[in-house]
Write an enzyme that holds these catalytic residues in place. Structure first.
Site, short mmCIF file in Angstrom:
data_model
loop_
_atom_site.label_atom_id
_atom_site.label_comp_id
_atom_site.label_asym_id
_atom_site.label_seq_id
_atom_site.Cartn_x
_atom_site.Cartn_y
_atom_site.Cartn_z
N ARG A 85 -42.34 18.20 22.83
CA ARG A 85 -43.25 17.42 23.65
C ARG A 85 -44.68 17.65 23.17
O ARG A 85 -45.00 18.66 22.56
CB ARG A 85 -43.16 17.84 25.12
CG ARG A 85 -41.77 17.77 25.71
CD ARG A 85 -41.82 18.07 27.20
NE ARG A 85 -42.41 19.38 27.48
CZ ARG A 85 -42.80 19.79 28.68
NH1 ARG A 85 -42.70 18.97 29.71
NH2 ARG A 85 -43.32 20.99 28.86
N HIS A 86 -45.54 16.69 23.47
CA HIS A 86 -46.97 16.81 23.24
C HIS A 86 -47.69 16.48 24.54
O HIS A 86 -47.22 15.67 25.33
CB HIS A 86 -47.44 15.82 22.16
CG HIS A 86 -46.87 16.09 20.80
ND1 HIS A 86 -47.59 16.69 19.80
CD2 HIS A 86 -45.64 15.83 20.28
CE1 HIS A 86 -46.85 16.79 18.72
NE2 HIS A 86 -45.65 16.28 18.98
#
Length: 226
Positions: A85-86
């Site tokens: 994830r970012h």
């Protein structure tokens, strides 16, 4: 060279054990050595899998899946789980150099890990994605890390799953949304309580002729109940 030879020996031992349990693995597949395949499985060509694969479940060609998959699941070609994830809000940049110590680009400005980059559907066992039993996943589905797909669900071709999927529901689209369900609420509740996939194989084989008629199947199971 020695490491490669040891890996090859491990692979052959894995393949030989698998054949005795009805497991068939196609050409060009990569299976994590810590993976668990319960038996009666087919993994078709060029698929990468790591995790747990329940009895009777099969994976189509060119899948990229990491996670836990229940029993009697039907998974088509080019299905993938998407790890990582970012941050999308709050942070100035989505680039990991500003929040991660992993050095994905070969460097980092972060002095500490400032964002949790991985999500888990089952953190205790380390599974990023958990897929229930009797799930049908059509061609090209993508499932984001951290998601749980409920028992009996159907995911339509090309869907992007970024939220948990209800049991026996039908999801489609980008992002995937619920568009229907396989049975009425009472029938779904009864199936979830019955958990037929946990019965032994002789029981399943004996009841297999009833699997084409949900009402006849449930009626027979009610008669057997103590």
């Amino acid at each position: 060279m020695l490491g490669s030879l040891k890996q090859l020996v491990k692979w052959w031992k894995f393949a030989l054990r698998g054949r005795s349990r009805g497991i068939r693995i196609g050409r060009g597949c990569e299976i994590g050595f810590r993976s668990e395949l319960e038996g009666g499985n087919r993994i078709l060509d060029d698929t990468t899998f790591s995790g747990r694969l329940g009895y009777g479940s099969y994976l189509g060609e060119r899948c990229r899946i990491s996670g836990s998959i229940g029993r009697f699941c039907s998974i088509s070609a080019e299905v993938a789980t998407i790890p990582g994830r970012h941050p999308t809000t709050g942070f100035v940049s989505t680039h990991p150099a500003f929040y991660s110590l992993k050095g994905q680009a070969g460097f980092t400005y972060a002095k500490a890990q400032l964002f949790e980059e991985y999500a888990y559907a089952d953190a205790e066992k380390g599974y990023g994605v958990v897929i229930g039993h009797d799930v049908l996943i059509s061609h090209g589905v993508r499932i984001l890390e951290g998601m749980t797909v409920g028992d009996g669900a159907i995911l339509a071709a090309g869907s992007l799953v970024r939220s948990d999927v209800e049991p026996y529901a039908i999801y489609a689209g980008v992002p995937a949304r619920k568009i229907g369900q396989r049975f009425d609420d009472d029938t779904i509740r009864e199936l979830l309580e019955l958990r037929w996939w946990d019965r032994d194989l002789p029981w399943i084989e004996a009841h297999a002729p009833l699997f084409t008629d949900i009402q006849a199947f449930l009626a027979a199971c009610r008669k057997e109940a103590p």
